[in-house]
Design a protein around this motif. Structure first.
Motif, PDB file in Angstrom:
ATOM      1  N   GLY A 182      14.955  93.212 -38.649  1.00 16.21           N
ATOM      2  CA  GLY A 182      16.052  92.837 -37.767  1.00 16.21           C
ATOM      3  C   GLY A 182      17.306  92.364 -38.458  1.00 16.21           C
ATOM      4  O   GLY A 182      18.296  92.030 -37.801  1.00 16.21           O
ATOM      5  N   TYR A 241      16.523 103.310 -27.821  1.00 15.34           N
ATOM      6  CA  TYR A 241      16.595 102.576 -26.560  1.00 15.34           C
ATOM      7  C   TYR A 241      15.235 102.122 -26.017  1.00 15.34           C
ATOM      8  O   TYR A 241      15.178 101.347 -25.065  1.00 15.34           O
ATOM      9  CB  TYR A 241      17.270 103.434 -25.483  1.00 15.34           C
ATOM     10  N   GLY A 242      14.152 102.677 -26.578  1.00 19.52           N
ATOM     11  CA  GLY A 242      12.842 102.373 -26.026  1.00 19.52           C
ATOM     12  C   GLY A 242      12.590 103.099 -24.722  1.00 19.52           C
ATOM     13  O   GLY A 242      11.768 102.677 -23.908  1.00 19.52           O
ATOM     14  N   LEU A 270       9.786  95.400 -28.042  1.00 15.21           N
ATOM     15  CA  LEU A 270      10.227  95.729 -29.388  1.00 15.21           C
ATOM     16  C   LEU A 270      11.683  96.178 -29.394  1.00 15.21           C
ATOM     17  O   LEU A 270      12.154  96.827 -28.461  1.00 15.21           O
ATOM     18  CB  LEU A 270       9.350  96.841 -29.965  1.00 15.21           C
ATOM     19  N   ASP A 271      12.395  95.838 -30.478  1.00 17.45           N
ATOM     20  CA  ASP A 271      13.751  96.334 -30.650  1.00 17.45           C
ATOM     21  C   ASP A 271      13.705  97.571 -31.543  1.00 17.45           C
ATOM     22  O   ASP A 271      12.620  98.105 -31.857  1.00 17.45           O
ATOM     23  CB  ASP A 271      14.649  95.254 -31.250  1.00 17.45           C
ATOM     24  N   PHE A 272      14.887  98.057 -31.944  1.00 17.37           N
ATOM     25  CA  PHE A 272      14.981  99.265 -32.762  1.00 17.37           C
ATOM     26  C   PHE A 272      14.121  99.161 -34.017  1.00 17.37           C
ATOM     27  O   PHE A 272      13.307 100.037 -34.320  1.00 17.37           O
ATOM     28  CB  PHE A 272      16.448  99.502 -33.115  1.00 17.37           C
ATOM     29  N   LYS A 278      20.944  95.924 -37.791  1.00 16.57           N
ATOM     30  CA  LYS A 278      20.720  96.319 -36.402  1.00 16.57           C
ATOM     31  C   LYS A 278      21.030  97.778 -36.113  1.00 16.57           C
ATOM     32  O   LYS A 278      20.625  98.302 -35.073  1.00 16.57           O
ATOM     33  CB  LYS A 278      21.582  95.457 -35.470  1.00 16.57           C
ATOM     34  N   SER A 279      21.758  98.469 -36.994  1.00 16.61           N
ATOM     35  CA  SER A 279      22.152  99.848 -36.708  1.00 16.61           C
ATOM     36  C   SER A 279      22.225 100.652 -37.998  1.00 16.61           C
ATOM     37  O   SER A 279      22.228 100.091 -39.102  1.00 16.61           O
ATOM     38  CB  SER A 279      23.501  99.877 -35.989  1.00 16.61           C
ATOM     39  N   ARG A 321      10.313  99.146 -33.170  1.00 13.97           N
ATOM     40  CA  ARG A 321       9.791 100.485 -32.829  1.00 13.97           C
ATOM     41  C   ARG A 321       9.690 101.357 -34.074  1.00 13.97           C
ATOM     42  O   ARG A 321       8.736 102.140 -34.225  1.00 13.97           O
ATOM     43  CB  ARG A 321      10.692 101.139 -31.780  1.00 13.97           C
TER      44      ARG A 321
END
Length: 223
Positions: free
Chosen positions: A46, A72-73, A2-4, A49-50, A7
């Motif tokens: 997605g 960061y996971g 998973l990405d940010f 992204k930030s 998650r």
């Protein structure tokens, strides 16, 4: 993996919170910033992204999770708790000072920026101990970097690597300048990204009249 955004959605689902509820919780903590259900949806799918550092801190508080895990996971998902409903505050990698372009041009190894005199903001990525922040001015690096954006600069990274975004000091200017480094056929050039710039302004050849004073390691755009 998973990405940010993945998650974030996973944690929201675990807590059985709707997007509207999370957005409302963030808005309550930082009412002066723009954040709503659409923004949250864009992060989860997605498209975005930030987020700004203050919104990130609000998100980890609403979701009751570790910022290291969310971004960061890494590490434990849950925030450690102590006593009666008391939890640790969000862990920040490092806070960095917002300085002027003149100060960036004369940055030294012993430079200090007292917190009572400067604004400090968390860096959204791992950074060197002397990293500082500059506010983008002008349109030479648009559209990727717009006026008012914040760039995090590590003065200990001064390798002349092709394609890196660098802060440079020209000997005929009292201020530092922000450009992309180009290394072609043994020549080093500073490039402005703005496609509308004329050639005489778009490229600056480095011929001994310039020194690199840092590399951009992170970029934050206000929402």
């Amino acid at each position: 993996m998973l990405d940010f955004g993945g998650r974030l959605k996973q944690r929201r689902d675990e807590l059985e919170l709707t997007q509207d509820e999370v957005a409302a919780g963030v808005k309550k903590l930082v009412p002066e910033l723009s954040f709503n259900r659409v923004t949250l949806s864009n992060i989860e799918n997605g498209t975005q992204k930030s987020v700004k550092d203050r919104i990130l801190l609000a998100l980890v508080k609403v979701l009751k999770c570790s910022p290291d895990w969310l971004v960061y996971g890494e590490g434990d998902k849950e925030l450690a708790t102590f006593g009666n409903n008391v939890s640790t505050g969000p862990k920040v990698e490092q806070k960095c000072p917002l300085i002027s372009w003149v100060q960036a041009g004369v940055f030294t190894s012993i430079q200090e920026f007292p917190e009572q005199d400067y604004s400090y903001y968390p860096c959204p990525t791992r950074c060197g101990p002397r990293t500082y922040i500059l506010e983008v001015r002008g349109d030479s690096m648009s559209p990727r970097f717009e006026e008012g954006d914040l760039i995090y600069v590590d003065p200990d990274q001064v390798e002349a690597d092709h394609g890196k975004f660098v802060i440079a000091q020209l000997e005929d200017s009292p201020e530092a300048t922000f450009k992309q480094l180009q290394v072609m056929d043994g020549r080093k050039l500073l490039k402005a990204l703005n496609p509308d710039y004329p050639p005489e302004l778009k490229y600056i050849q480095i011929n001994g009249n310039c020194r690199l004073v840092g590399t951009v390691i992170a970029h934050v755009r206000p929402i």
